[in-house]
Enzyme design. Structure first.
Site, mmCIF file in Angstrom:
data_model
loop_
_atom_site.group_PDB
_atom_site.id
_atom_site.type_symbol
_atom_site.label_atom_id
_atom_site.label_comp_id
_atom_site.label_asym_id
_atom_site.label_seq_id
_atom_site.Cartn_x
_atom_site.Cartn_y
_atom_site.Cartn_z
ATOM 1 N N SER A 200 0.802 -1.226 0.000
ATOM 2 C CA SER A 200 0.000 0.000 0.000
ATOM 3 C C SER A 200 0.834 1.275 0.000
ATOM 4 O O SER A 200 0.357 2.316 -0.447
ATOM 5 C CB SER A 200 -0.935 0.009 1.219
ATOM 6 O OG SER A 200 -0.193 -0.101 2.423
ATOM 7 N N ASP B 275 -2.988 8.385 8.029
ATOM 8 C CA ASP B 275 -3.902 7.469 8.707
ATOM 9 C C ASP B 275 -3.113 6.679 9.746
ATOM 10 O O ASP B 275 -2.065 7.148 10.216
ATOM 11 C CB ASP B 275 -4.641 6.569 7.714
ATOM 12 C CG ASP B 275 -3.705 5.679 6.890
ATOM 13 O OD1 ASP B 275 -2.514 5.564 7.237
ATOM 14 O OD2 ASP B 275 -4.174 5.081 5.895
ATOM 15 N N HIS C 172 0.062 5.009 7.157
ATOM 16 C CA HIS C 172 0.691 5.575 5.963
ATOM 17 C C HIS C 172 1.064 7.044 6.145
ATOM 18 O O HIS C 172 0.304 7.812 6.736
ATOM 19 C CB HIS C 172 -0.258 5.432 4.772
ATOM 20 C CG HIS C 172 -0.713 4.029 4.550
ATOM 21 N ND1 HIS C 172 -1.921 3.557 5.032
ATOM 22 C CD2 HIS C 172 -0.127 2.996 3.905
ATOM 23 C CE1 HIS C 172 -2.058 2.284 4.694
ATOM 24 N NE2 HIS C 172 -0.983 1.918 4.014
#
Length: 424
Positions: free
Chosen positions: A78, A388, A391
């Site tokens: 991600s 978040d 990240h």
């Protein structure tokens, strides 16, 4: 340590979780003409001669400034995914909604950030003309010329191990990402460059030589993965048992061996220039701290110790990968762990105010990893390290890219930075 492992496993198993732009074939030819081989002085003159004769380049003169590399092919999780998970119906790790992309020109795009991810920022520094498109987007294959600046294959939640991330839903493993490059993108690229190769070679070299020597070897192959293998495998009781898993050193060695196999596979497909990102300081992320901050410590160091061991072995892999397995390969290892940790330890020096909390309101469904849909965000995102629960913000991604691209410190870019790698 057993209590720590138990708490961490329960935490991450409860998550749903973890976590039109055109290019021209002529641009690829022109760039290859000036970069078939790098050098200085007499070597540079020989390189220019090589480029003109083998890559079909033109004589030096006033030309439009070209990108520093032909393209960029991206593999990982991600932290480098730019929207592939948007097209996975069974994925539980998606960022296709606000507040993700609140500062991104395209809005929510699948990037796990308020704005750019590190790939976008690195592409800007390299002068790429537009964003690297995601493989899973059907428009990518239709926009044939866009393929020449690269393709992003990364999938949020994936890891080095094939089964990493399956607890979060549908993911594309690193192995499958490379298969997608081999079976779909490579044939498309060859077809795109068949015309320029035929014109440039003029009978002097085969099209395959042109494709590998004057295009593929001038691209960057970027890999950013490994963190999820610890969060979703090493600390996963369904996989290893709460206390019955392999020792950390054994698990790490296995990961490095498998990653090496993947790199050798890419090398066999024509990759020559590799950019490898370390795992970030996972023990300092808001989600890990929220669940395991029993003592009030700034970071959960046992978690950091696990990824730091991987990072040290990854750096050794970069040192030893070339002879004899990958003799023509060149590497730039970007230590995002140390770059982020320096920001966490010295926030005032970097204009950072908040090092422990996420910028967005967290979703309870993701147990503190992903942002709440349409939830509020902090006003000044540049003052936050994490957007978040896991990240980094756009500002941090930009800093990682800048340091990886231009730093002369081996603690940040090793053994050379990306700028020098692009010049080779």
């Amino acid at each position: 340590m057993e209590r720590l492992v138990y708490l961490l496993t329960i935490t991450f198993l409860s998550m749903a979780l973890l976590v039109p732009l055109r290019g021209q074939c002529e641009a690829a030819r022109a760039a290859a003409a000036t970069s078939c081989h790098a050098g200085t002085g007499a070597a540079a003159a020989a390189a220019a001669s090589c480029s003109r004769s083998r890559c079909g380049g033109k004589s030096a003169g006033k030309q439009k400034q070209q990108p520093q590399v032909e393209g960029m092919f991206v593999f990982g999780s991600s932290l480098v995914d730019n929207g592939n998970n948007n097209f996975l119906n069974g994925s539980g790790v998606r960022a296709d909604y606000l507040p993700y992309g609140v500062d991104f020109p395209l809005g929510p795009s699948g990037r796990f950030s308020n704005g750019r991810n590190v790939i976008d920022a690195l592409g800007e520094l390299l002068g790429l003309r537009g964003l690297v498109p995601p493989f899973a987007d059907p428009r990518t294959r239709r926009a044939h010329a866009a393929l020449l600046r690269g393709v992003n294959f990364a999938s949020g939640g994936s890891g080095i191990l094939d089964h990493t991330g399956q607890v979060t839903g549908e993911v594309v493993s690193l192995r499958q990402q490379i298969t997608n490059f081999e079976s779909v993108t490579l044939p498309d690229l060859r077809a795109q460059l068949r015309g320029p190769a035929a014109t440039a070679n003029r009978g002097r070299a085969k099209g395959q030589d042109y494709f590998h020597q004057c295009y593929l070897s001038k691209c960057l192959f970027v890999i950013g993965t490994g963190g999820n293998d610890y969060l979703l495998n090493y600390f996963n009781p369904r996989k290893n048992g709460a206390e019955g898993g392999p020792p950390l050193s054994e698990f790490t060695t296995s990961l490095i061996t498998k990653l090496s196999d993947h790199l050798q596979r890419l090398y066999g497909l024509g990759a020559r220039k590799f950019v490898i990102f370390s795992i970030q300081p996972t023990g300092c992320t808001p989600v890990v701290r929220a669940f395991l901050n029993i003592t009030g410590a700034a970071c959960i160091e046992p978690v950091n110790d696990a990824v730091a061991l991987f990072n040290s072995e990854l750096r050794r892999l970069v040192d030893g990968a070339r002879p004899p397995r990958m003799p023509a390969a060149r590497f730039a290892y970007i230590d995002s762990y140390k770059i982020i940790r320096d920001m966490l330890d010295h926030p005032a020096k970097h204009g950072v105010r908040e090092t422990s909390r996420a910028c967005c309101e967290m979703s309870t469904r993701s147990s503190g990893v992903l942002c709440k849909k349409q939830g509020p965000v902090c006003r000044d995102r540049t003052e936050y390290v994490f957007f978040d629960g896991l990240h980094p913000t756009d500002a941090v991604n930009a800093r990682i890219a800048r340091k990886g691209y231009g730093s002369s410190s081996p603690d940040q870019a090793y053994p050379i930075n990306v700028k020098k790698l692009a010049m080779l």
